[in-house]
Design a protein around this motif. Structure first.
Motif, PDB file in Angstrom:
ATOM      1  N   TYR A  38      14.066  38.122  15.284  1.00 15.06           N
ATOM      2  CA  TYR A  38      12.676  38.472  15.027  1.00 15.06           C
ATOM      3  C   TYR A  38      11.718  37.805  16.020  1.00 15.06           C
ATOM      4  O   TYR A  38      10.506  37.788  15.791  1.00 15.06           O
ATOM      5  N   LEU A  41       8.284  39.285  17.178  1.00 12.84           N
ATOM      6  CA  LEU A  41       7.103  39.375  16.322  1.00 12.84           C
ATOM      7  C   LEU A  41       6.271  38.101  16.330  1.00 12.84           C
ATOM      8  O   LEU A  41       5.260  38.022  15.625  1.00 12.84           O
ATOM      9  N   ILE A 100       6.871  42.437  22.391  1.00 11.16           N
ATOM     10  CA  ILE A 100       7.435  43.024  21.176  1.00 11.16           C
ATOM     11  C   ILE A 100       8.676  43.815  21.550  1.00 11.16           C
ATOM     12  O   ILE A 100       8.692  45.053  21.601  1.00 11.16           O
ATOM     13  N   ARG A 103      13.136  46.096  19.596  1.00  7.85           N
ATOM     14  CA  ARG A 103      12.678  46.713  18.362  1.00  7.85           C
ATOM     15  C   ARG A 103      13.889  47.052  17.512  1.00  7.85           C
ATOM     16  O   ARG A 103      15.014  47.035  17.999  1.00  7.85           O
ATOM     17  N   TRP A 138       8.322  50.806  13.967  1.00  6.72           N
ATOM     18  CA  TRP A 138       9.267  49.831  13.413  1.00  6.72           C
ATOM     19  C   TRP A 138      10.204  50.603  12.500  1.00  6.72           C
ATOM     20  O   TRP A 138      10.065  50.624  11.307  1.00  6.72           O
ATOM     21  N   SER A 309       7.948  35.550  11.026  1.00 12.32           N
ATOM     22  CA  SER A 309       8.407  36.797  11.625  1.00 12.32           C
ATOM     23  C   SER A 309       9.288  37.584  10.658  1.00 12.32           C
ATOM     24  O   SER A 309       9.270  38.817  10.647  1.00 12.32           O
ATOM     25  N   ASN A 313       8.461  41.338   9.557  1.00 12.81           N
ATOM     26  CA  ASN A 313       9.431  42.409   9.781  1.00 12.81           C
ATOM     27  C   ASN A 313       9.547  43.302   8.549  1.00 12.81           C
ATOM     28  O   ASN A 313       9.558  44.531   8.651  1.00 12.81           O
TER      29      ASN A 313
END
Length: 343
Positions: A38, A41, A100, A103, A138, A309, A313
């Motif tokens: 993560y 993020l 970012i 993904r 996302w 994060s 998420n």
């Protein structure tokens, strides 16, 4: 039921979520089935964001640097004409947010960051950021409609002045023939988000779940300012949630594993209401759950702030689902736009 995680009520366009997939994410760039991290993020946590849903963007060419500059120029001109401020100059930048990455599904379009700075012409002042927006996908397992010449970035996280946000969203709507709508968290969303946050993805996350979670309730007939806050210890709620899930661990339901089903969510909140009724005589079922607060998350209406994060998420996964269901599966993308400036 089809492949959707929602079912529609009879004689109504209201959709009820039946399932949420919280299976561990993987990085599909790798040949190995390694757990997703993560770190991407980190730049978004510990900030308050407004959550918006975005329909398909037509004619949006994010891979062309020249086009990104043209988008910036167009947005700057529109902002200057819409915002009622004289002697102010604006700097606007469309960029691919390389922070970012990766993904959940790397074949998705990259995140796009939009930043607007303002500076008074006749004053020796620093530039002030009046808008930051991040368009991103996302992805979960929901299958979206697919059209040529369109880009799907279902979520927009943004912050700034109300007038600037309204001006930016109106301009993006005209530039890319898209709809941008607020995604406020409803009572149903809150009821899903609590178990989703309590459900760990790994053993490390279990030990980090400490402190209290607070539920804010509003009751019909009372003043809007009359809010009752009910605190719960996170460890107690986690124990209740785990017991509910463990009781059905050996069922043959197809939605097993780390997924969350509607029946478990309903049972969880029924237990909480039963405990509160017998412990303090309060009937929470008569109230409207309007806000939830944890040490790692505060969310109310379409504003949220995530402290980790891992929690962010989960919020992005959930609202990405919601945006797709609202804006990408109700024939809102049935025609190709004509107002794009990509050519």
């Amino acid at each position: 039921m089809d492949n959707s995680v929602y079912t529609r009520m009879r004689a109504s366009n209201h959709y009820i979520r039946e399932y949420f997939n919280l299976l561990p994410l993987t990085n599909s760039e790798s040949n190995e089935n390694t757990d997703y991290t993560y770190d991407s993020l980190e730049t978004l946590i510990k900030q308050t964001w407004n959550i918006y849903g975005v329909s398909s963007l037509f004619g949006f060419d994010y891979n062309n640097e020249r086009q990104l500059k043209l988008y910036s120029k167009r947005l700057r001109e529109e902002i200057a004409s819409i915002l009622p401020q004289d002697n102010v100059t604006y700097d606007v930048n469309f960029t691919i947010d390389k922070n970012i990455s990766p993904r959940p599904i790397v074949t998705d379009s990259p995140a796009i960051r939009i930043e607007i700075h303002a500076k008074a012409v006749d004053k020796e002042t620093m530039k002030k950021c009046i808008y930051t927006g991040v368009l991103l996908s996302w992805r979960t397992e929901i299958v979206e409609l697919d059209h040529d010449k369109s880009v799907k970035l279902p979520l927009l996280l943004c912050k700034g002045t109300k007038s600037t946000m309204a001006a930016v969203h109106l301009t993006l709507n005209n530039m890319f023939d898209c709809l941008i709508v607020a995604l406020p968290a409803t009572e149903d969303d809150f009821k899903w988000l609590v178990p989703i946050i309590l459900q760990p993805n790994n053993n490390e996350e279990i030990s980090s779940m400490k402190g209290q979670i607070k539920f804010d309730y509003k009751f019909p007939g009372s003043l809007a300012s009359n809010i009752i806050t009910i605190p719960y210890d996170i460890s107690n709620l986690t124990e209740i949630w785990n017991c509910i899930c463990d009781n059905d661990a050996n069922t043959t339901d197809a939605n097993t594993g780390n997924g969350i089903s509607l029946k478990h969510v309903e049972r969880f909140h029924q237990v909480l209401q039963h405990q509160m009724l017998h412990g303090s005589g309060m009937q929470l079922g008569l109230g409207l759950l309007s806000k939830i607060s944890l040490p790692s998350l505060t969310i109310m209406e379409n504003r949220m702030k995530a402290g980790t994060s891992e929690v962010l998420n989960k919020i992005l996964l959930y609202f990405n689902d919601k945006s797709i269901e609202v804006l990408h599966k109700l024939n809102l993308d049935s025609t190709v736009g004509t107002n794009s400036i990509a050519s």
